[in-house]
Scaffold this motif. Sequence first.
Motif, mmCIF file in Angstrom:
data_model
loop_
_atom_site.group_PDB
_atom_site.id
_atom_site.type_symbol
_atom_site.label_atom_id
_atom_site.label_comp_id
_atom_site.label_asym_id
_atom_site.label_seq_id
_atom_site.Cartn_x
_atom_site.Cartn_y
_atom_site.Cartn_z
ATOM 1 N N ARG A 78 0.606 -1.326 -0.140
ATOM 2 C CA ARG A 78 -0.065 -0.051 -0.074
ATOM 3 C C ARG A 78 0.668 1.394 -0.166
ATOM 4 N N ALA A 79 1.902 1.389 0.878
ATOM 5 C CA ALA A 79 2.943 2.656 0.871
ATOM 6 C C ALA A 79 3.345 2.691 -0.431
ATOM 7 N N GLU A 80 3.872 1.745 -0.897
ATOM 8 C CA GLU A 80 4.633 1.939 -2.381
ATOM 9 C C GLU A 80 3.642 2.334 -3.387
ATOM 10 N N LEU A 81 2.349 1.747 -3.391
ATOM 11 C CA LEU A 81 1.439 2.249 -4.529
ATOM 12 C C LEU A 81 0.782 3.575 -4.232
ATOM 13 N N GLU A 82 0.657 4.079 -2.963
ATOM 14 C CA GLU A 82 0.150 5.437 -2.534
ATOM 15 C C GLU A 82 1.209 6.328 -3.156
ATOM 16 N N ALA A 83 2.562 6.012 -2.915
ATOM 17 C CA ALA A 83 3.753 6.827 -3.429
ATOM 18 C C ALA A 83 3.768 7.121 -4.678
ATOM 19 N N LEU A 84 3.415 5.890 -5.449
ATOM 20 C CA LEU A 84 3.360 5.971 -6.913
ATOM 21 C C LEU A 84 2.072 6.875 -7.452
ATOM 22 N N ALA A 85 0.940 6.753 -6.576
ATOM 23 C CA ALA A 85 -0.243 7.560 -7.084
ATOM 24 C C ALA A 85 0.034 8.967 -6.633
ATOM 25 N N LYS A 86 0.715 9.323 -5.778
ATOM 26 C CA LYS A 86 1.211 10.807 -5.658
ATOM 27 C C LYS A 86 2.201 11.358 -6.749
ATOM 28 N N GLU A 87 3.088 10.574 -7.109
ATOM 29 C CA GLU A 87 3.924 10.638 -7.979
ATOM 30 C C GLU A 87 3.379 11.162 -9.436
ATOM 31 N N ASN A 88 2.294 10.558 -9.582
ATOM 32 C CA ASN A 88 1.391 10.858 -10.838
ATOM 33 C C ASN A 88 0.192 11.710 -10.473
ATOM 34 N N SER A 89 0.646 12.347 -9.550
ATOM 35 C CA SER A 89 -0.629 13.694 -8.991
ATOM 36 C C SER A 89 -1.889 13.062 -8.912
ATOM 37 N N PHE A 90 -2.101 11.962 -8.094
ATOM 38 C CA PHE A 90 -3.454 11.273 -7.318
ATOM 39 C C PHE A 90 -3.236 11.351 -6.061
ATOM 40 N N GLU A 91 -4.359 11.524 -5.265
ATOM 41 C CA GLU A 91 -4.381 11.258 -3.859
ATOM 42 C C GLU A 91 -4.461 9.950 -3.345
ATOM 43 N N GLN A 92 -5.223 9.118 -4.069
ATOM 44 C CA GLN A 92 -5.475 7.716 -3.768
ATOM 45 C C GLN A 92 -5.005 6.657 -4.720
ATOM 46 N N TRP A 93 -4.761 5.574 -4.343
ATOM 47 C CA TRP A 93 -4.002 4.580 -5.234
ATOM 48 C C TRP A 93 -5.290 4.210 -6.228
ATOM 49 N N PHE A 94 -6.324 4.045 -5.835
ATOM 50 C CA PHE A 94 -7.453 3.770 -6.615
ATOM 51 C C PHE A 94 -7.902 4.704 -8.073
ATOM 52 N N GLN A 95 -7.341 6.135 -7.634
ATOM 53 C CA GLN A 95 -7.694 6.944 -8.715
ATOM 54 C C GLN A 95 -6.655 6.715 -9.874
ATOM 55 N N LEU A 96 -5.237 6.289 -9.483
ATOM 56 C CA LEU A 96 -4.246 6.103 -10.304
ATOM 57 C C LEU A 96 -4.802 4.762 -11.091
ATOM 58 N N PHE A 97 -5.239 3.891 -10.408
ATOM 59 C CA PHE A 97 -5.547 2.477 -10.976
ATOM 60 C C PHE A 97 -6.771 2.751 -12.147
ATOM 61 N N SER A 98 -7.657 3.590 -11.768
ATOM 62 C CA SER A 98 -8.867 3.809 -12.519
ATOM 63 C C SER A 98 -8.268 4.551 -13.914
ATOM 64 N N TYR A 99 -7.264 5.350 -13.728
ATOM 65 C CA TYR A 99 -6.692 6.359 -14.669
ATOM 66 C C TYR A 99 -6.035 5.541 -15.787
ATOM 67 N N LYS A 100 -5.238 4.434 -15.221
ATOM 68 C CA LYS A 100 -4.354 3.407 -15.985
ATOM 69 C C LYS A 100 -5.311 2.509 -16.482
ATOM 70 N N ASN A 101 -6.588 2.407 -16.049
ATOM 71 C CA ASN A 101 -7.531 1.193 -16.710
ATOM 72 C C ASN A 101 -8.431 1.906 -17.652
ATOM 73 N N THR A 102 -7.953 3.245 -18.306
ATOM 74 C CA THR A 102 -8.931 4.004 -19.387
ATOM 75 C C THR A 102 -7.974 4.027 -20.443
ATOM 76 N N MET A 103 -8.310 3.443 -21.666
ATOM 77 C CA MET A 103 -7.358 3.312 -22.587
ATOM 78 C C MET A 103 -7.133 5.103 -23.380
ATOM 79 N N TYR A 104 -8.332 5.910 -23.135
ATOM 80 C CA TYR A 104 -8.099 7.049 -23.739
ATOM 81 C C TYR A 104 -6.851 7.792 -22.934
ATOM 82 N N ASN A 105 -6.503 7.454 -21.842
ATOM 83 C CA ASN A 105 -5.620 8.038 -20.985
ATOM 84 C C ASN A 105 -4.246 7.310 -21.028
#
Length: 523
Positions: free
Chosen positions: A95-122
């Motif tokens: 979790r800590a590693e994933l949340e750090a990755l989310a913040k690197e990509n300008s997201f507050e939560q890990w699941f926001q990063l996940f949803s972004y990565k799971n959208t082909m347009y993005n």
Amino acid sequence: HLREGMKWSDGHPYTADAITWWYDHIFNNEEITPTKPSWMRVKGQYGTVEKVDDYTVRFKFAAPYGTFLEWLATNFFFGAPGHYLEQFHIDFRDRAELEALAKENSFEQWFQLFSYKNTMYNNPELPILGAWRFTTLPDQNPLIAERNPYYYRVDPEGNQLPYIDRIQWNIVTNPEVLNFQAIAGELDCQERHINLLNYPLFVEGQEQGDYRILEWPGDGGADAGLMFNQNAGQQEGATDHQKVIGDLLRSVEFRQALSSAIDREEILSSAFLGFGEPRQAVPMPWSEYYEEGMETPFIEYDVELANQMLDDLGLDKRDSEGFRLASDGQPVDIVISAVDLFGPWVDTAQLTNDYWNAVGIKSSVSIEERSLHYTRIAAGEIQVAVWNTGGNGKVLIYPSWVMPYSTSTRIGPLSGLWYQSGGTQGVEPEGDLRKVIELFDEAQTTVSEEDRIALAKEIFWLMSKNLWIIGTIGGTPLEQGLVIAKNNFLNVPESTPERHVFNEDSVHTPANCIPAQYFMRQA
């Protein structure tokens, strides 16, 4: 049953694991999916998914689910590429590693990063199953998509599809700019936002632009319907006068009177350039849901009848300007909301405004930006909206035009919230508006296709009777139905109603006519 041998666009095998990964790690994860998709629910209970073997998946529900396969097809459901997405999911990473990755990509939560990565347009890296994958990011212009070398379709001779290697979309913010590009012959193929009102210009420019004009009629039945919000005046903070007007909008006699006040022949000739026919908002005759007579109630232009019906409703008193007074002594004032995207909508709204003014209804037209329009719909603030009924042809999986299905349903967004929340929020519908919900729910659990069609017809007879949507003109090649294609751009269907109906929002036109088979003849 899945096709054996299919692969994701990165070459990884596509198997039943894609479906079960979606179910286990996306559907059942409350952070990613706090609100579950309605197509996985029947009789108020969500289904389950289990893997039988590498190419077989079993969906299990608490009751028969007659429209389930249609739902899967319409939603293009294919599961998820778990082999790629697990690097962004909490079930597979610290979790800590994933949340750090989310913040690197300008997201507050890990699941926001996940949803972004799971959208082909993005995310161009996301493995897909479709014919083309984006290679550019959504803020880039132009957008580029390149062929998926592992696309699962071949032509009858065994040649790999898609034929076209690369697609470029030049993003323009003004639909008229797009239309002039089409007239100038600068676009290879375009069906979205081709404006029917520009038809004479398209005809005039055909030879010089080296293109042809295709007409794809839909079976929705209303290409500029007037949609009456049955929750008007029930929104939070509504004034006493808004509540009075809301009661009128819920009166079937009031809607019948306003329908009779509309000169559809003038709308046909001036707003639709003679395309289509006057009718109510029910399917076209080539639809399996149509029955003779559905389209005719109160479509005749009869000002005398409209005035008499309005008088009989107690609206016989007028102010000094000739506008009818409601029970609170104020004028009956209605706002017609229209989005200036598809040419005839605004013109239809403005003509209707004139017709209603002529019988003493103080109406006005509000031309709105699309996102604001949807925000106001969800808040229950819209009184009458102009839109088309593109989903009528698939009413049992796309029912927003005939029942309060969601907060984007123009005829009852607050009752749509009630439906989606299982009755815990919103406004409970009554009478026939409740009846169509019951018919829709019954159709979901009906195994017999013949019986489902009968239920759909019953729904449309209730639409015809109640006029929650007043139809104007239908059967036109509006919105996705007017296609400009260069003369060297081939395999694009040239449709007539007798052959096939391609213009259908619910089946994602043009996806239903297989763009992977389009090709460009070389000079």
